[in-house]
Scaffold this motif. Structure first.
Motif, PDB file in Angstrom:
ATOM      1  N   GLU A   3       0.991  -1.148   0.120  1.00  0.00           N
ATOM      2  CA  GLU A   3      -0.316  -0.114   0.111  1.00  0.00           C
ATOM      3  C   GLU A   3       0.690   1.256  -0.012  1.00  0.00           C
ATOM      4  OE1 GLU A   3      -3.197   0.329  -0.563  1.00  0.00           O
ATOM      5  OE2 GLU A   3      -3.271  -2.077  -0.315  1.00  0.00           O
ATOM      6  N   LYS A   4       1.993   1.142   0.809  1.00  0.00           N
ATOM      7  CA  LYS A   4       2.745   2.464   0.773  1.00  0.00           C
ATOM      8  C   LYS A   4       3.452   2.738  -0.672  1.00  0.00           C
ATOM      9  CE  LYS A   4       7.234  -0.138   2.159  1.00  0.00           C
ATOM     10  NZ  LYS A   4       8.324  -0.098   3.222  1.00  0.00           N
ATOM     11  N   LEU A   6       1.826   2.504  -3.531  1.00  0.00           N
ATOM     12  CA  LEU A   6       0.872   3.443  -4.196  1.00  0.00           C
ATOM     13  C   LEU A   6       0.506   4.844  -3.661  1.00  0.00           C
ATOM     14  CD1 LEU A   6      -1.173   3.551  -6.568  1.00  0.00           C
ATOM     15  CD2 LEU A   6      -2.754   2.457  -5.143  1.00  0.00           C
ATOM     16  N   ASP A   7       0.658   4.830  -2.214  1.00  0.00           N
ATOM     17  CA  ASP A   7       0.461   5.863  -1.387  1.00  0.00           C
ATOM     18  C   ASP A   7       1.598   7.038  -1.834  1.00  0.00           C
ATOM     19  OD1 ASP A   7      -1.604   5.165  -0.187  1.00  0.00           O
ATOM     20  OD2 ASP A   7      -0.653   4.520   1.756  1.00  0.00           O
ATOM     21  N   ARG A 200      -7.042  -2.981  -7.393  1.00  0.00           N
ATOM     22  CA  ARG A 200      -6.551  -2.255  -6.184  1.00  0.00           C
ATOM     23  C   ARG A 200      -6.372  -0.554  -6.555  1.00  0.00           C
ATOM     24  NH1 ARG A 200      -2.211  -6.096  -3.305  1.00  0.00           N
ATOM     25  NH2 ARG A 200      -2.231  -4.440  -1.769  1.00  0.00           N
ATOM     26  N   VAL A 201      -5.716  -0.539  -7.646  1.00  0.00           N
ATOM     27  CA  VAL A 201      -5.054   0.904  -8.221  1.00  0.00           C
ATOM     28  C   VAL A 201      -6.147   1.852  -8.285  1.00  0.00           C
ATOM     29  CG1 VAL A 201      -4.185   2.283  -9.983  1.00  0.00           C
ATOM     30  CG2 VAL A 201      -2.679   0.096  -8.921  1.00  0.00           C
ATOM     31  N   ALA A 204      -7.787   2.467  -4.813  1.00  0.00           N
ATOM     32  CA  ALA A 204      -7.082   3.550  -4.194  1.00  0.00           C
ATOM     33  C   ALA A 204      -7.123   4.938  -4.852  1.00  0.00           C
ATOM     34  CB  ALA A 204      -5.560   3.149  -4.310  1.00  0.00           C
ATOM     35  N   SER A 207     -10.333   6.334  -3.983  1.00  0.00           N
ATOM     36  CA  SER A 207     -10.306   6.799  -2.419  1.00  0.00           C
ATOM     37  C   SER A 207      -9.553   7.937  -2.210  1.00  0.00           C
ATOM     38  CB  SER A 207      -9.928   5.501  -1.665  1.00  0.00           C
ATOM     39  OG  SER A 207     -10.657   4.478  -1.673  1.00  0.00           O
ATOM     40  N   ARG A 208      -8.613   8.165  -2.928  1.00  0.00           N
ATOM     41  CA  ARG A 208      -7.903   9.269  -2.624  1.00  0.00           C
ATOM     42  C   ARG A 208      -8.387  10.445  -3.136  1.00  0.00           C
ATOM     43  NH1 ARG A 208      -2.811   9.738  -0.887  1.00  0.00           N
ATOM     44  NH2 ARG A 208      -3.402   7.774   0.004  1.00  0.00           N
TER      45      ARG A 208
END
Length: 223
Positions: A3-4, A6-7, A200-201, A204, A207-208
């Protein structure tokens, strides 16, 4: 994908352009089809396919030249679908030789590998449409190097086929044909990995964006 990872991309974007978030270019011509048109990787009849504009785009011209001049050109073309045309088909009045979006969408879902020579940029709708349709993109290695526009593909762990030049494409397609024939599950697992990662991308990124627009579940104040 961690996750980090993509973050980091979503928060830092490209260091050369501060305050610009990274996000995939997304889909343009791919349309949702009924589940009856879903094909497993091994069931797809086309080894490869490419349809697009070749006018004034050097990488695409190099690909076309390599396919045309290869000793096994007929065998390679027979295993795939090649639809070059002139004029951007994504706008009204585009090339009359262009595929309509439904034909294109069906083609992508019946194809295993999708070459993605650069157009205006090395990043293009075709790459993300390939993941959405369950195809494995073929790209130049140099575009996935750190700082380059396709670096997120490597950084996030997508499975792609890398070439040093588009002149290598014909031999790579012949090699892929043999590989798929003898080891069909190898690339099927790569395709499944890409599909999970792409989901997942997308989640994410959505969500962002929602977090950026809303604060504590309420629309953010506009100053």
């Amino acid at each position: 994908m961690q996750e980090k990872s993509l973050d980091y991309l979503l928060e830092s974007g490209t260091k050369r352009v501060p305050k610009v978030l990274w996000m995939p270019l997304g889909l343009a011509n791919l349309k949702a089809l009924p589940t009856t048109f879903k094909y497993e990787f091994a069931e797809r009849p086309h080894l490869w396919a490419w349809a697009g504009d070749i006018g004034g785009k050097p990488e695409r011209a190099e690909m076309m030249r390599a396919l045309d001049e290869h000793a096994s050109a007929a065998q390679i073309i027979e295993r795939g679908v090649l639809r070059p045309f002139r004029g951007y088909a994504g706008r009204p009045g585009g090339s009359s030789a262009a595929m309509n979006v439904w034909e294109y969408s069906m083609l992508m879902r019946r194809t295993k590998f999708v070459p993605a020579p650069a157009g205006v940029s090395a990043e293009q709708f075709r790459i993300w449409e390939a993941f959405e349709a369950g195809c494995i993109p073929i790209v130049l290695a140099k575009h996935t190097a750190p700082g380059q526009v396709l670096y997120p593909l490597k950084f996030l762990g997508f499975e792609v086929v890398l070439l040093e030049s588009w002149g290598d494409l014909p031999d790579k397609l012949l090699w892929l044909a043999e590989e798929v024939s003898h080891n069909p599950q190898v690339h099927a697992r790569k395709q499944q990995h890409n599909s999970r990662l792409w989901a997942r991308v997308k989640g994410a990124v959505a969500s962002r964006i929602a977090q950026s627009v809303c604060e504590d579940g309420r629309p953010a104040a506009i100053e």
